[in-house]
Enzyme design. Structure first.
Site, PDB file in Angstrom:
ATOM      1  N   ARG A 167       0.838  -1.550  -0.637  1.00 17.05           N
ATOM      2  CA  ARG A 167       0.314   0.114   0.235  1.00 17.05           C
ATOM      3  C   ARG A 167       1.165   1.323   0.244  1.00 17.05           C
ATOM      4  O   ARG A 167       1.748   1.485   1.383  1.00 17.05           O
ATOM      5  CB  ARG A 167      -0.837  -0.073   0.654  1.00 17.05           C
ATOM      6  CG  ARG A 167      -1.821   1.707   1.019  1.00 17.05           C
ATOM      7  CD  ARG A 167      -2.649   1.345   1.987  1.00 17.05           C
ATOM      8  NE  ARG A 167      -3.140   1.161   3.642  1.00 17.05           N
ATOM      9  CZ  ARG A 167      -4.128   1.650   4.121  1.00 17.05           C
ATOM     10  NH1 ARG A 167      -4.963   1.628   3.242  1.00 17.05           N
ATOM     11  NH2 ARG A 167      -4.200   1.410   5.455  1.00 17.05           N
ATOM     12  N   ASP A 446      -4.885   2.734  14.074  1.00 12.84           N
ATOM     13  CA  ASP A 446      -3.934   3.015  12.862  1.00 12.84           C
ATOM     14  C   ASP A 446      -4.685   4.502  12.500  1.00 12.84           C
ATOM     15  O   ASP A 446      -5.388   5.237  13.358  1.00 12.84           O
ATOM     16  CB  ASP A 446      -3.519   2.929  11.590  1.00 12.84           C
ATOM     17  CG  ASP A 446      -5.220   3.071  11.047  1.00 12.84           C
ATOM     18  OD1 ASP A 446      -5.795   3.066  11.239  1.00 12.84           O
ATOM     19  OD2 ASP A 446      -5.372   1.972   9.802  1.00 12.84           O
TER      20      ASP A 446
END
Length: 532
Positions: A167, A446
């Site tokens: 990612r 996160d």
């Protein structure tokens, strides 16, 4: 300044060299990413400006809707290119940051896939970004090992590691340590460019697919930009067109109204869409936050089984399967608690129920944040999805705009306000210290956590929302609760640990963004100035 590398014309690296950095920041690799910048950055900037213009319309009362000008794409009979063999079975994926120990453990976790995350799960310090590239390069070019200096334990790759997907950072983020012709490069182009330059040919030679996750997109034009980046990279690296493959995270509200268009824009390079649920809640609040109709309840009440989250996940499944793409489910962020068997059993039961919902609805796979959750999710998908995927399964839910905008029911409470402050500030503090995946209260958090937390507080403050005890959420109440919560956090951590951290900066940033008159697009943009 980096001094041990001959830099291409117009390229500057504003950072000190580190061990093995010259293996990543080669003149050839830097020339490659510089060309990506020169060719594509202008469009990136224009598309970010288009986001701002669209937000002004939302703030004025306009609501997201399906695009009339792309009706032919939505109603057309087309599919994406065939999915490569190594991406056909994605029933359980684990995600995490790109530090060396995590990469090895995730690849060895038993999950089918590992998404190495340069974005929300990694604090974008220079060392984190370049060390991550070294670690992924070693996955393909060398023996990937790690010796833990604290425990002396050795880590090495198993014989059957998970398939690797990478990612890159979203279009809104910069890598300010590298400038091209005086301008900082896009973080996404930097991450993608270095990884594909160093590894794509080797991955293909092994009969595998260079695969990526692409985050935070809001339109099919943004997807088309990535598609053009992929095609350009394939041409420069002598790879056949369509070699590079992407899964696009649907984690913004506007993107949900362009699912078909995003798949169509990337149809030679895309294999799946993913329901990025935490960022999606953040996007929902951000895009609709000034409209009192969409005032949200405590974030703990916004589950995937109801309202806009339920509608969006079903639409992703139906759209993907209609086009031959996979529909990936969302994250199970729970961290097993071995010290409290009762709490641990309750958490695992919640994970199991969530994964049963996903597999039962038709998702082709799911995410977990901890290796101990891999067997839990795997059992569910093995039981409910005996084939490699469910792409042939079709739904016909007839999801409407109103369903995609339906707000969850529920109260706003002082406890919810406290949780947003407590978790948001602690996450930012850890992020400023270079940690992007942070265990807090038995969940792996996160950047989306901090974004949801400050977005919801901003929305409640903006509308002077009422709590269930009748009090209004005001700046004074916010400051009072924040001071009390931080005193509790200091007591829990101990004064020495708290005072050695970066809590003053985290508190200032969180308060400033929560109390701002206008909502700032991303917390990580100003926070980046504090770490770079």
């Amino acid at each position: 300044m980096l001094t041990n590398v001959t830099l291409p014309a117009g390229v500057a690296v504003h950072a000190a060299p580190g061990p093995r950095y010259d293996e990543i920041l080669t003149p050839e690799a830097l020339a490659f990413v510089a060309e990506l910048h020169r060719r594509f950055d202008g469009r990136r900037v224009e598309l970010l400006a288009a986001r701002d213009a669209r937000q002004k319309r939302y703030d004025a009362g306009e609501l997201p809707d399906f695009l009339p000008e792309t009706r032919d794409i939505r109603e057309g009979d087309w599919t994406i290119a065939p999915v490569p063999a190594d991406l056909l079975d994605r029933r359980v994926e684990i995600t995490g940051p790109v530090d060396r120990k995590m990469v090895i453990n995730a690849l060895n976790s038993g999950a089918r896939m590992f998404m190495a995350d340069f974005e929300d799960a990694t604090s974008p310090t220079w060392d984190n970004m370049i060390d991550g590239q070294i670690n992924l390069k070693d996955r393909w070019h060398a023996e990937l090992t790690y010796e833990d200096p604290a425990s002396g334990k050795s880590y090495r790759l198993s014989e059957n590691p998970a398939t690797l997907l990478v990612r890159a950072r979203g279009w809104h983020l910069l890598e300010e340590h590298v400038t091209v012709d005086g301008a900082p490069i896009s973080g996404g182009l930097f991450d993608f460019g270095l990884y594909v330059f160093h590894n794509a040919a080797t991955v293909v030679a092994k009969g595998l697919t260079p695969a990526f996750y692409l985050p935070k997109m809001e339109s099919h034009q943004e997807a088309k930009l990535w598609d053009d980046v992929f095609s350009h990279a394939e041409g420069k690296l002598s790879l056949p067109h369509g070699t590079l493959k992407a899964t696009v995270l649907i984690e913004t509200l506007p993107a949900t109204f362009e699912l078909n268009e995003i798949l169509y824009a990337m149809k030679d390079h895309i294999v799946a869409l993913n329901c990025g649920r935490w960022d999606y809640i953040f996007s929902y609040i951000k895009r609709l936050g000034k409209n009192p109709r969409f005032l949200t309840p405590d974030r703990g009440l916004m589950g995937m089984g109801a309202a806009f989250l339920r509608a969006y996940s079903l639409l992703v499944i139906d759209t993907c399967h209609r086009r031959g793409a996979f529909a990936m489910g969302g994250m199970a962020a729970q961290i097993p608690n071995r010290k409290d068997p009762e709490a641990n059993a309750a958490a695992l039961a919640k994970v199991k129920a969530d994964k049963e919902r996903e597999a039962g609805d038709g998702h082709d796979g799911t995410w977990v944040a901890h290796p101990d959750l891999v067997p839990v999710a795997m059992e569910v998908f093995d039981r409910l999805m005996p084939e490699a995927n469910q792409v042939t399964r079709r739904r016909d839910d007839r999801i409407t705009r109103d369903m995609l905008l339906e707000v969850h029911e529920g109260e706003r409470t002082e406890a919810g306000l406290r949780e947003n402050i407590r978790v948001g500030v602690q996450y930012i503090e850890a992020w400023l210290r270079g940690r992007g995946a942070v265990p807090l209260y038995n969940l792996m958090e996160d950047a989306a956590t901090a974004e949801i937390s400050r977005a919801q507080i901003w929305q409640w403050l903006h509308h002077r929302a009422s709590l269930n005890d009748g009090r209004k959420v005001t700046p004074d109440l916010f400051r009072e609760v924040m001071a009390d919560e931080m005193a509790r956090v200091r007591d829990a951590l101990g004064g020495e640990v708290y005072d050695a951290g970066r809590f003053p900066e985290a508190l200032e940033l969180f308060a400033e963004m929560s109390l701002a008159k206008d909502f700032a697009e991303f917390l990580t943009v100003p926070a980046y100035k504090l770490i770079k």
